[in-house]
Design an enzyme around this catalytic site. Structure first.
Site, PDB file in Angstrom:
ATOM      1  NE  ARG A   1      -4.157   2.692  11.420  1.00 33.95           N
ATOM      2  CZ  ARG A   1      -3.188   3.567  11.195  1.00 33.95           C
ATOM      3  NH1 ARG A   1      -3.098   4.669  11.922  1.00 33.95           N
ATOM      4  NH2 ARG A   1      -2.296   3.373  10.241  1.00 33.95           N
TER       5      ARG A   1
ATOM      6  CG  ASP B   1      -1.976   0.991   1.286  1.00 33.53           C
ATOM      7  OD1 ASP B   1      -2.370   1.462   0.200  1.00 33.53           O
ATOM      8  OD2 ASP B   1      -2.461   1.308   2.397  1.00 33.53           O
ATOM      9  CG  HIS B   2      -0.369   4.867   0.180  1.00 33.06           C
ATOM     10  ND1 HIS B   2      -0.804   5.851  -0.679  1.00 33.06           N
ATOM     11  CD2 HIS B   2      -1.468   4.484   0.887  1.00 33.06           C
ATOM     12  CE1 HIS B   2      -2.099   6.065  -0.503  1.00 33.06           C
ATOM     13  NE2 HIS B   2      -2.534   5.239   0.435  1.00 33.06           N
TER      14      HIS B   2
HETATM   15  O1  TD4 Z   1      -4.223   3.235   2.027  1.00 31.71           O
HETATM   16  N1  TD4 Z   1      -4.965   3.253   3.144  1.00 31.71           N
HETATM   17  C1  TD4 Z   1      -4.344   2.868   4.399  1.00 31.71           C
HETATM   18  C2  TD4 Z   1      -3.195   3.800   4.661  1.00 31.71           C
HETATM   19  C3  TD4 Z   1      -2.655   3.594   6.037  1.00 31.71           C
HETATM   20  C4  TD4 Z   1      -1.172   3.747   6.059  1.00 31.71           C
HETATM   21  O2  TD4 Z   1      -0.821   4.209   7.313  1.00 31.71           O
HETATM   22  P1  TD4 Z   1       0.601   3.825   7.900  1.00 31.71           P
HETATM   23  O3  TD4 Z   1       1.632   4.418   6.968  1.00 31.71           O
HETATM   24  O4  TD4 Z   1       0.566   4.434   9.249  1.00 31.71           O
HETATM   25  O5  TD4 Z   1       0.662   2.317   7.952  1.00 31.71           O
HETATM   26  C5  TD4 Z   1      -6.279   3.643   3.057  1.00 31.71           C
HETATM   27  O6  TD4 Z   1      -6.700   4.118   2.021  1.00 31.71           O
HETATM   28  C6  TD4 Z   1      -7.187   3.448   4.257  1.00 31.71           C
HETATM   29  O7  TD4 Z   1      -8.002   4.539   4.479  1.00 31.71           O
HETATM   30  P2  TD4 Z   1      -8.779   4.755   5.886  1.00 31.71           P
HETATM   31  O8  TD4 Z   1     -10.053   5.437   5.498  1.00 31.71           O
HETATM   32  O9  TD4 Z   1      -9.028   3.420   6.484  1.00 31.71           O
HETATM   33  O10 TD4 Z   1      -7.921   5.645   6.736  1.00 31.71           O
HETATM   34 ZN    ZN Z   2      -4.489   4.929   0.987  1.00 35.66          ZN
HETATM   35 CA    CA Z   3      -0.973   9.582  -2.691  1.00 36.81          CA
END
Ligand code: TD4
Ligand code: ZN
Ligand code: CA
Length: 310
Positions: free
Chosen positions: A261, A83-84
């Site tokens: 969470r 993710d990201h």
């Molecule tokens: O991509 N995400 C989750 C991102 C969380 C990453 O946080 P850390 O770097 O602290 O791990 C979402 O799109 C989730 O969205 P939400 O609405 O659940 O906040």
């Molecule tokens: Zn996200």
């Molecule tokens: Ca982005």
């Protein structure tokens, strides 16, 4: 079934008009809670880890947990997704460790640099049988350590999205239509730009669309946290009805972290508040894991429609 990419998952989801939940994992109880829900609901599922989650859990442990999850639930299609992803190196590391899908988040760069970086990741990923999610547009709120105010949030431009997908060859695309990460998504009424989503789907009908920042910020969970000593006033997310509409309107992947969470924290707070003598971690992590399961099962069955879709 071994780990799968999201390719077949998304093809079926687009044909049958439902969305697949992508749930962020950080530890064993979260992985187990999500997988127990997927098994109960006969739902495909995406487990995703951010780079800070990978730092926290350590990639070797993370992959072994995912492996155990797949072994225990061979009937469930499971993808493991970054993710990201902040840069090429992180994406490469995950691909090299067996992730089946990665996100390269180039949304902090200008269009041309986002295209270049995404294409670089796509070339490496595809040569290793891995699929790529990219992002175009900026979510409001705190992302990539940049605080984007709601007014400056950059909704995705549908024409640009088409050009972006054609030039990068990415497999799915995260778009900005008014959601944001975290527990404070809207000051007033929740509002999503379904008109932008419709235009995007019209221009790139075969590209699975991803919705980030899609937690409901479930009011019962927020209340439970606050009731047992928490301090999360005024939290607000995307209502179930909007997420349901999104899943019927061509959104194929819906990201959820904040609700997990909240679920975990609410149960742990409750145990501690009700019995301050507890110090066996199993006493509070067991109900926490159960609450994650219930939260995920509700989304699969009542909101995303991914139940019985294996
Ligand atoms: O991509 N995400 C989750 C991102 C969380 C990453 O946080 P850390 O770097 O602290 O791990 C979402 O799109 C989730 O969205 P939400 O609405 O659940 O906040
Ligand atoms: Zn996200
Ligand atoms: Ca982005």
């Amino acid at each position: 079934m071994p780990l799968v990419t999201t390719k077949e998952m998304f093809e079926k989801a687009m044909k049958e008009h439902y969305a697949i939940g992508a749930f962020n994992v950080n530890n064993m109880e979260i992985v187990q809670g999500i997988m127990d829900a997927a098994a109960e609901q006969n739902s495909p599922v995406i487990l995703q880890a951010s780079s800070s989650a990978i730092q926290y859990a350590r990639i070797g442990y993370l992959m072994k947990m995912v492996e155990a999850a797949v072994e225990e639930n061979p009937q469930i299609p499971v993808a493991i997704h970054l993710d990201h992803g902040p840069d090429f190196e992180t994406c490469k590391m995950c691909i090299d460790h067996g992730f089946t899908s990665v996100m390269i988040d180039g949304s902090k760069y200008d269009f041309e640099e986002n295209v270049r970086l995404t294409k670089q990741v796509v070339d490496y990923a595809h040569s290793h049988g891995v699929v790529v999610e990219a992002e175009l547009g900026k979510l409001a709120g705190i992302e990539d350590e940049v605080n984007v105010s709601a007014n400056d949030a950059m909704y995705t431009d549908p024409e640009q999205a088409k050009e972006f997908v054609e030039r990068t060859g990415c497999d799915s695309l995260a778009i900005a239509i008014g959601t944001s990460h975290g527990a404070y998504k809207f000051k007033g009424e929740a509002k999503l730009r379904f008109d932008i989503l419709a235009k995007v789907k019209e221009l790139i009908p075969n590209t699975p669309i991803v919705l980030h920042g899609a937690s409901t910020v479930i009011p019962e969970l927020v209340n439970m946290c606050n009731q047992y000593g928490g301090n999360i006033p005024g939290a607000k997310g995307v209502p179930d009805e909007m997420l349901h509409e999104a899943s019927l309107s061509g959104v194929s992947k819906i990201n959820v972290d904040t609700d997990l969470r909240l679920a975990m924290t609410a149960e742990i707070r409750k145990v501690f508040a009700e019995d301050p003598s507890v110090f066996d971690p199993r006493k509070y992590l067991t109900p926490a894991r159960q609450k994650i399961k219930e939260t995920v099962a509700h989304k699969m069955k009542d909101v995303f429609g991914s139940n019985n879709k294996i």
